[in-house]
Write a protein that holds these residues in place. Structure first.
Motif: not given
Length: 312
Positions: A136-137, A107-108, A158-163, A146-147
């Motif tokens: 929830k971006v 949760d962002a 993680f293979r990738e982080i996606i907002p 970004l933080t």
């Protein structure tokens, strides 16, 4: 769900068909069910702002021209306080062993890695690719996102982080494309029109339970289980008759669920009937009853009756 990873080698055509399974994991109340519904394009998992809404593993099916993705919405990982909680955690952990991709959802609005520690610790024994979806971006600023990414990048590879925003669709196509890349060549597991492998009875019970979650407070929502006792049409009628029992653990909770002059139970039934008529495309006549089953969340035989099992 045996043999999910060793899939067949495609159909031999130039555009190889891909298929596979992706588990949605995370703490309770981070939006996993909302994300599942967004992926398949229809509500198949109940949603609530209350923790531990999802109790069973729910499968959502997304079929395109060249792929079929089966998303598994798992119960939120948490520290269980009763047998039901233990079964829910077991179901979530076992799902991690049976899939091609793991998608952790967080949760962002809560940049609190300490809250996600129980989830990340369980990922350390996972061999499959793990993506992080920061949900929830739409509710936070870009610098905050970004933080958040920088914080979580240091916690796990993680293979990738996606907002993303499951609510408004932000970056969902990007996320689906990344998951699809991880899927091997394989068969179509479900017919094109199927969105979930759960029977109609399960969906009806979950919709009724969702209305209880929405309308009641404190311990009542967590103590509720719904059983469909009648489902069918009388001869010559196009009206679907649903008879359901709402189980709770105490007489005081039963009183709350029924309400003054039966008002609460009527409201639950009205909301459930309206949603199910839209979902199933038919007129519905619904009858609801409330029964007390003391401490049912700690009774293994009762839990097995509703599809919970220690081996799930």
């Amino acid at each position: 769900m045996q043999g999910q990873k060793g899939k067949a080698a495609g159909d031999g055509t130039h555009n190889t068909f891909r298929s596979g399974f992706a588990a949605l994991i995370g703490r309770p109340n981070v939006g996993k069910s909302t994300l599942l519904n967004a992926f398949v394009g229809q509500k198949i998992a109940i949603m609530s702002n209350r923790p531990q809404t999802t109790r069973n593993r729910i499968h959502g099916v997304l079929t395109t021209d060249d792929a079929q993705l089966v998303f598994i919405d798992t119960p939120g990982l948490h520290s269980p306080r009763h047998k039901l909680g233990e079964y829910m955690v077991t179901a979530a952990e076992n799902a991690l062993k049976e899939v091609d991709v793991v998608l952790m959802v967080t949760d962002a609005t809560e940049n609190r890695p300490d809250l996600d520690k129980v989830v990340i610790d369980r990922l350390r024994s996972v061999d499959t690719p793990v993506y992080l979806a920061i949900n929830k971006v739409d509710a936070v600023s870009k610098p905050d996102v970004l933080t958040f990414i920088d914080t979580y990048r240091k916690l796990y590879p993680f293979r990738e982080i996606i907002p993303i925003s499951a609510r408004d669709g932000t970056q969902l196509d990007t996320l689906k494309a990344l998951i699809l890349k991880e899927m091997p060549a394989g068969p179509k597991y479900y017919p094109d029109e199927m969105l979930t492998d759960h029977p109609e009875q399960f969906i009806i019970a979950e919709v009724i339970r969702e209305k209880v979650l929405r309308l009641t407070r404190e311990e009542v929502p967590h103590s509720v289980m719904v059983e469909i006792e009648q489902l069918g049409r009388k001869e010559g009628s196009d009206v679907l008759h649903i008879g359901a029992v709402i189980y709770t653990e105490r007489e005081s909770q039963k009183g709350i669920l029924i309400g003054k002059r039966g008002d609460m139970l009527k409201r639950v039934g009205q909301l459930a009937r309206q949603e199910l008529e839209a979902l199933l495309g038919t007129k519905i006549f619904m009858e609801l009853w409330v029964k007390v089953k003391k401490d049912w969340r700690n009774e293994p035989s009762f839990l097995r009756r509703f599809g919970f099992d220690e081996q799930e």
